[in-house]
Design an enzyme around this catalytic site. Sequence first.
Site, PDB file in Angstrom:
ATOM      1  N   GLU A   1     -14.102  31.507 -20.420  1.00 40.47           N
ATOM      2  CA  GLU A   1     -14.059  30.836 -18.993  1.00 40.47           C
ATOM      3  C   GLU A   1     -12.241  30.927 -18.428  1.00 40.47           C
ATOM      4  OE1 GLU A   1     -16.183  27.308 -19.291  1.00 40.47           O
ATOM      5  OE2 GLU A   1     -18.072  28.413 -19.074  1.00 40.47           O
ATOM      6  N   VAL A   2     -11.479  30.582 -19.301  1.00 38.93           N
ATOM      7  CA  VAL A   2     -10.253  30.516 -19.114  1.00 38.93           C
ATOM      8  C   VAL A   2      -9.402  31.609 -19.635  1.00 38.93           C
ATOM      9  CG1 VAL A   2      -8.046  28.954 -19.439  1.00 38.93           C
ATOM     10  CG2 VAL A   2     -10.304  27.966 -19.272  1.00 38.93           C
TER      11      VAL A   2
ATOM     12  N   HIS B   1      -7.106  31.367 -26.212  1.00 34.41           N
ATOM     13  CA  HIS B   1      -7.321  29.796 -26.981  1.00 34.41           C
ATOM     14  C   HIS B   1      -8.302  30.104 -28.058  1.00 34.41           C
ATOM     15  CE1 HIS B   1     -10.128  30.345 -23.469  1.00 34.41           C
ATOM     16  NE2 HIS B   1     -10.944  29.580 -24.214  1.00 34.41           N
ATOM     17  N   MET B   2      -7.943  29.557 -29.116  1.00 39.97           N
ATOM     18  CA  MET B   2      -8.724  29.443 -30.192  1.00 39.97           C
ATOM     19  C   MET B   2      -9.266  28.208 -30.383  1.00 39.97           C
ATOM     20  SD  MET B   2      -9.864  31.308 -32.936  1.00 39.97           S
ATOM     21  CE  MET B   2      -8.557  32.558 -33.352  1.00 39.97           C
ATOM     22  N   HIS B   3     -10.644  27.826 -30.440  1.00 39.08           N
ATOM     23  CA  HIS B   3     -11.436  26.644 -30.629  1.00 39.08           C
ATOM     24  C   HIS B   3     -11.573  26.307 -31.932  1.00 39.08           C
ATOM     25  CE1 HIS B   3     -13.443  26.678 -26.419  1.00 39.08           C
ATOM     26  NE2 HIS B   3     -13.312  27.862 -26.367  1.00 39.08           N
TER      27      HIS B   3
ATOM     28  N   ASN C   1     -13.612  32.994 -27.795  1.00 44.55           N
ATOM     29  CA  ASN C   1     -14.444  33.932 -26.698  1.00 44.55           C
ATOM     30  C   ASN C   1     -13.498  34.814 -26.048  1.00 44.55           C
ATOM     31  OD1 ASN C   1     -16.849  32.023 -27.377  1.00 44.55           O
ATOM     32  ND2 ASN C   1     -16.036  30.398 -25.979  1.00 44.55           N
TER      33      ASN C   1
ATOM     34  N   ASP D   1     -10.240  19.336 -26.318  1.00 44.95           N
ATOM     35  CA  ASP D   1     -11.080  20.031 -25.199  1.00 44.95           C
ATOM     36  C   ASP D   1     -11.587  19.078 -24.434  1.00 44.95           C
ATOM     37  OD1 ASP D   1     -12.853  22.923 -25.207  1.00 44.95           O
ATOM     38  OD2 ASP D   1     -13.583  21.324 -24.242  1.00 44.95           O
ATOM     39  N   ILE D   2     -11.612  19.185 -23.140  1.00 45.41           N
ATOM     40  CA  ILE D   2     -11.979  18.289 -22.004  1.00 45.41           C
ATOM     41  C   ILE D   2     -13.579  17.792 -22.231  1.00 45.41           C
ATOM     42  CG2 ILE D   2     -12.589  19.705 -20.202  1.00 45.41           C
ATOM     43  CD1 ILE D   2     -10.566  17.762 -18.492  1.00 45.41           C
TER      44      ILE D   2
HETATM   45  P1  5GP Z   1     -13.930  29.264 -23.144  1.00 43.68           P
HETATM   46  O1  5GP Z   1     -15.086  29.490 -22.702  1.00 43.68           O
HETATM   47  O2  5GP Z   1     -12.717  30.112 -22.301  1.00 43.68           O
HETATM   48  O3  5GP Z   1     -13.589  29.641 -24.607  1.00 43.68           O
HETATM   49  O4  5GP Z   1     -13.457  27.978 -23.277  1.00 43.68           O
HETATM   50  C1  5GP Z   1     -12.716  27.155 -22.220  1.00 43.68           C
HETATM   51  C2  5GP Z   1     -12.427  25.620 -22.616  1.00 43.68           C
HETATM   52  O5  5GP Z   1     -11.554  24.896 -22.090  1.00 43.68           O
HETATM   53  C3  5GP Z   1     -13.872  24.927 -22.604  1.00 43.68           C
HETATM   54  O6  5GP Z   1     -14.328  24.604 -23.625  1.00 43.68           O
HETATM   55  C4  5GP Z   1     -13.451  23.855 -21.660  1.00 43.68           C
HETATM   56  O7  5GP Z   1     -14.157  22.446 -21.845  1.00 43.68           O
HETATM   57  C5  5GP Z   1     -11.964  23.754 -21.851  1.00 43.68           C
HETATM   58  N1  5GP Z   1     -11.362  23.366 -20.626  1.00 43.68           N
HETATM   59  C6  5GP Z   1     -11.620  23.810 -19.341  1.00 43.68           C
HETATM   60  N2  5GP Z   1     -10.567  23.105 -18.488  1.00 43.68           N
HETATM   61  C7  5GP Z   1      -9.935  22.195 -19.237  1.00 43.68           C
HETATM   62  C8  5GP Z   1      -8.758  21.332 -19.138  1.00 43.68           C
HETATM   63  O8  5GP Z   1      -8.439  20.965 -17.911  1.00 43.68           O
HETATM   64  N3  5GP Z   1      -8.260  20.627 -19.974  1.00 43.68           N
HETATM   65  C9  5GP Z   1      -8.775  20.836 -21.434  1.00 43.68           C
HETATM   66  N4  5GP Z   1      -8.450  20.303 -22.139  1.00 43.68           N
HETATM   67  N5  5GP Z   1      -9.824  21.655 -21.646  1.00 43.68           N
HETATM   68  C10 5GP Z   1     -10.286  22.462 -20.659  1.00 43.68           C
END
Ligand code: 5GP
Length: 124
Positions: free
Chosen positions: A102-103, A107-109, A94, A36-37
């Site tokens: 957000e994306v 995706h699984m963290h 999420n 994660d970035i």
């Molecule tokens: P969400 O809130 O959708 O569950 O998590 C999205 C995750 O994607 C966030 O933890 C965010 O830091 C990560 N993320 C967003 N943009 C990028 C990117 O360009 N590269 C990587 N590696 N992670 C990203």
Amino acid sequence: MSRPAYDDQNIFARILRGEIPCNKVDECPHTLSFSDIQPQASVHILVIPKGSYVDMADFAAHAPAEEQAAFVAALGRVAHQVGVAESGFRLIANTGQNGHQEVPHLHMHILGGEPLGPMCPRPS
Ligand code: 5GP
């Protein structure tokens, strides 16, 4: 069951197409895993399917069994690879508006590498 619209310009679709770099930790025919970035723990990896699925509900309803099995296998494989399988970790998917996704690509963290505290405080 109708499917949600998939935005193929989302950031993870662009990573899968190689348009944006990532720090890859694992790949198989059906999944890609990368750091994660903006890490929220000392270990924070994202595991995504290569197929176009908006979220876990879409994936569970529409992905072939082979892709679903590969996704679960990737979670376990990556947890071992990044060294959190024995010490413990947290999986978070999420999902949707209330889940603060957000994306819009499943995706699984994988979070770990340190004690993570109780699961999830209620927002005030
Ligand atoms: P969400 O809130 O959708 O569950 O998590 C999205 C995750 O994607 C966030 O933890 C965010 O830091 C990560 N993320 C967003 N943009 C990028 C990117 O360009 N590269 C990587 N590696 N992670 C990203």
